[in-house]
Enzyme design. Structure first.
Site, PDB file in Angstrom:
ATOM      1  N   ASP A 204       0.835  -1.194   0.000  1.00 21.97           N
ATOM      2  CA  ASP A 204       0.000   0.000   0.000  1.00 21.97           C
ATOM      3  C   ASP A 204       0.879   1.255   0.000  1.00 21.97           C
ATOM      4  O   ASP A 204       1.887   1.307   0.695  1.00 21.97           O
ATOM      5  CB  ASP A 204      -0.848  -0.047   1.280  1.00 21.97           C
ATOM      6  N   GLU A 267       1.816  -0.451  -4.885  1.00 16.78           N
ATOM      7  CA  GLU A 267       0.849   0.559  -5.314  1.00 16.78           C
ATOM      8  C   GLU A 267       1.655   1.824  -5.601  1.00 16.78           C
ATOM      9  O   GLU A 267       1.866   2.660  -4.739  1.00 16.78           O
ATOM     10  CB  GLU A 267      -0.197   0.825  -4.228  1.00 16.78           C
TER      11      GLU A 267
HETATM   12  C1  GLC Z   1      -4.228   3.037  -0.649  1.00 14.47           C
HETATM   13  C2  GLC Z   1      -5.422   2.126  -0.557  1.00 14.47           C
HETATM   14  C3  GLC Z   1      -6.605   2.944  -0.135  1.00 14.47           C
HETATM   15  C4  GLC Z   1      -6.319   3.507   1.230  1.00 14.47           C
HETATM   16  C5  GLC Z   1      -5.012   4.282   1.240  1.00 14.47           C
HETATM   17  C6  GLC Z   1      -4.524   4.515   2.636  1.00 14.47           C
HETATM   18  O1  GLC Z   1      -4.353   3.986  -1.625  1.00 14.47           O
HETATM   19  O2  GLC Z   1      -5.610   1.461  -1.773  1.00 14.47           O
HETATM   20  O3  GLC Z   1      -7.792   2.200  -0.140  1.00 14.47           O
HETATM   21  O4  GLC Z   1      -7.342   4.375   1.641  1.00 14.47           O
HETATM   22  O5  GLC Z   1      -3.974   3.594   0.596  1.00 14.47           O
HETATM   23  O6  GLC Z   1      -4.019   3.338   3.191  1.00 14.47           O
END
Ligand code: GLC
Length: 524
Positions: A204, A267
């Site tokens: 994440d 991500e």
């Molecule tokens: C990422 C996740 C999202 C979350 C954010 C904070 O972007 O995909 O759903 O709110 O991180 O952890």
């Protein structure tokens, strides 16, 4: 799923299924999907032909942000099951030749995590340095101009006499990656899960972690690309810091010390192929980074073709790309790209299934599931609930419509699911499963074809042309021709024998013609 000395890895050519655990299958009739529900339906995933599942957050959490606020990195959320359930899931998936990835959140914890509870107990606390604390400015103001992801100030005043940083919600304090103990904690967390057979992590906010040591103000935004910044501010000092790459070099060594090698899939919220490739390092950092420019492009063949080409050119040798159209934040591609038009959905599935590298499908993509309009009173995403015009993320997190029974096969009759079901379910798994012309059957055929024709490894790829809305490319031994227009088009000369068409029409096309929004996989 082989691992070869020639650089092939199990995720090359693989299809990963992103499974939003709370919305997939509720085994105990409490309205929330859970791990035992996944175990019950593993045969479906194996029938569909996926190689791995990525589970949305499974760790204990107060759920300010549905598990993206972790309070215990080595546990399982009691709503979802137990550690024993997770062990069984990994084992049962393994018996079917599938791997399990978890979601890891290293940028921040929950404010309910014991590290933060201790850190907040006083300026001398043992874990104080685990988080980003800063004194007020001389005028008493916040340390800098950073905003959190809702557009509010990213600094929360704390009665221990300092502000703490939260790039997300105030209940998600950012970790301080300048603190060596934080590195040690996460190395142990990685090992804890790898030892249990977890095949890797989706990471994440992978381009977060380190923050500027001097906490400098972010500069103004001069672009309308949300990947460059939001709320008038470029993401320069609160993310994308060069020091973060060292974390992934360390983690890669840990991942490579296991057999099979464990996967780090980031991500990576960055706007272009160069900045994406930076997270792969010299093929010694993340093995995969999500391609947001691709997912956020329209269903425009020229743009998609250019992004694919730029990405492949930018990645270090031996590394592969990863493609997806939907996720739990962006919404579903059948809505965003396709406006619910089934022909377009089927064409997009063909593209996702035939590009080289790794493909991630979001649960429901395989049946062409579109976003669900969740009435404000039933929304559950606290992060966006009170935001004027804020993105509604609940629309892509609603329960999987399995069948037409009460509870839709997601939960028991009479149980209120945590988010509303499509009502009545438009097209369920049961409706589609035995119909050869259904989107689900098409998706399954595509995944089978991918497996047999593109195989394991990084299929070579060549853009042949994008001409008047028809995208033609060579992928491994196949030639794909895809008509992204409302008009019939000539079959490109490079196409060969048609192995598969996305068209649901039973009548054969005129030879040499692509129907509107039809794509074909051919062999020369
Ligand atoms: C990422 C996740 C999202 C979350 C954010 C904070 O972007 O995909 O759903 O709110 O991180 O952890």
């Amino acid at each position: 799923m082989t691992e070869n000395a020639d650089g092939r890895r199990w995720w090359h050519g693989a299809v990963i299924y992103q499974l939003y655990v709370r919305s997939w299958r509720d085994s105990n009739d409490d309205g929330y999907g859970d791990l035992r529900g996944i175990i019950e339906r593993l045969d479906y995933l194996s029938w569909l032909g996926v190689d791995a599942v990525w589970l949305s957050p499974t760790m204990p959490s107060p759920d300010d942000d549905w598990g993206y606020d972790v309070s215990d990195y080595t546990g399982v959320h009691p709503d979802l099951g137990t550690l024993a359930d997770l062990d069984e899931l990994i084992d049962q998936a393994d018996q079917r030749g599938m791997r399990v990835l978890l979601d890891l959140v290293p940028n921040h914890t929950s404010s309910a995590h014991p590290w933060f509870t201790d850190a907040a107990s006083g300026r001398e606390a043992e874990h104080r340095r685990y988080y980003v604390w800063a004194d007020p400015r001389p005028d008493g103001g916040r340390p800098n101009n950073w905003l959190d992801f809702t557009g509010r100030p990213a600094w929360q005043w704390h009665d221990s006499g300092q502000y703490y940083l939260h790039n997300f919600l105030p209940g998600q304090p950012d970790l301080n990656w300048w603190e060596p103990a934080v590195h040690q904690e996460f190395a142990r967390i990685l090992e804890f899960w790898f030892e249990r057979g977890v095949a890797g992590f989706r990471i994440d906010v992978a381009n977060g972690l380190y923050k500027d040591a001097e906490l400098r103000d972010n500069p103004p935004l001069d672009s309308d690309n949300p990947l460059e910044g939001v709320f008038g501010m470029r993401f320069v000092y609160n993310s994308n810091r060069p020091e973060t790459h060292g974390v992934y070099r360390d983690w890669r060594k840990i991942a490579e010390s296991y057999s099979p090698e464990r996967l780090l899939l980031g991500e990576t919220w960055v706007p272009d192929a160069q900045r994406l490739a930076a997270y792969y390092g010299d093929n010694d950092e993340l093995q995969l980074g999500f391609n947001f420019p691709f997912a956020l492009a329209d269903l425009d063949p020229a743009r998609l073709a250019a992004i694919v080409e730029q990405t492949l050119a930018a990645l270090p040798s031996g590394a592969g790309p990863v493609w997806m159209g939907s996720n739990h934040d962006l919404g579903r591609f059948p809505s965003r790209w396709c406006g619910g038009d089934e022909r377009k959905i089927r064409l997009a599935l063909l593209v996702l299934a035939t590009l080289p590298g790794t493909t991630v499908l979001y649960y429901g993509d395989e049946i062409g599931m579109t976003d669900v309009d969740v009435p404000p009173a039933l929304r559950r995403d606290h992060a966006t609930l009170d935001l004027e015009g804020g993105a509604d993320r609940d629309r892509a997190r609603t329960p999987m419509p399995w069948d037409g029974s009460p509870g839709s096969g997601f939960t028991g009759p009479g149980v209120t699911p945590w988010l509303p079901m499509v009502d009545p379910p438009v097209s369920t798994v049961a409706d589609q499963r035995d119909k050869p012309e259904s989107t689900l059957s098409l998706c399954r055929r595509l995944l089978a074809l991918r497996r047999t024709e593109l195989g394991r490894g990084l299929a070579d790829f060549e853009n042949l042309a994008v001409t008047e809305g028809v995208w033609t490319y060579r992928t491994g031994p196949l030639v794909v021709a895809a008509n992204f227009t409302d008009r019939p088009a000539d079959m490109p000369a490079e196409a060969g024998e048609v192995l598969l068409t996305t068209s649901a029409e039973q009548a054969p096309p005129s030879p040499g013609v692509l129907r509107p929004w039809e794509g074909v996989v051919t062999r020369r």
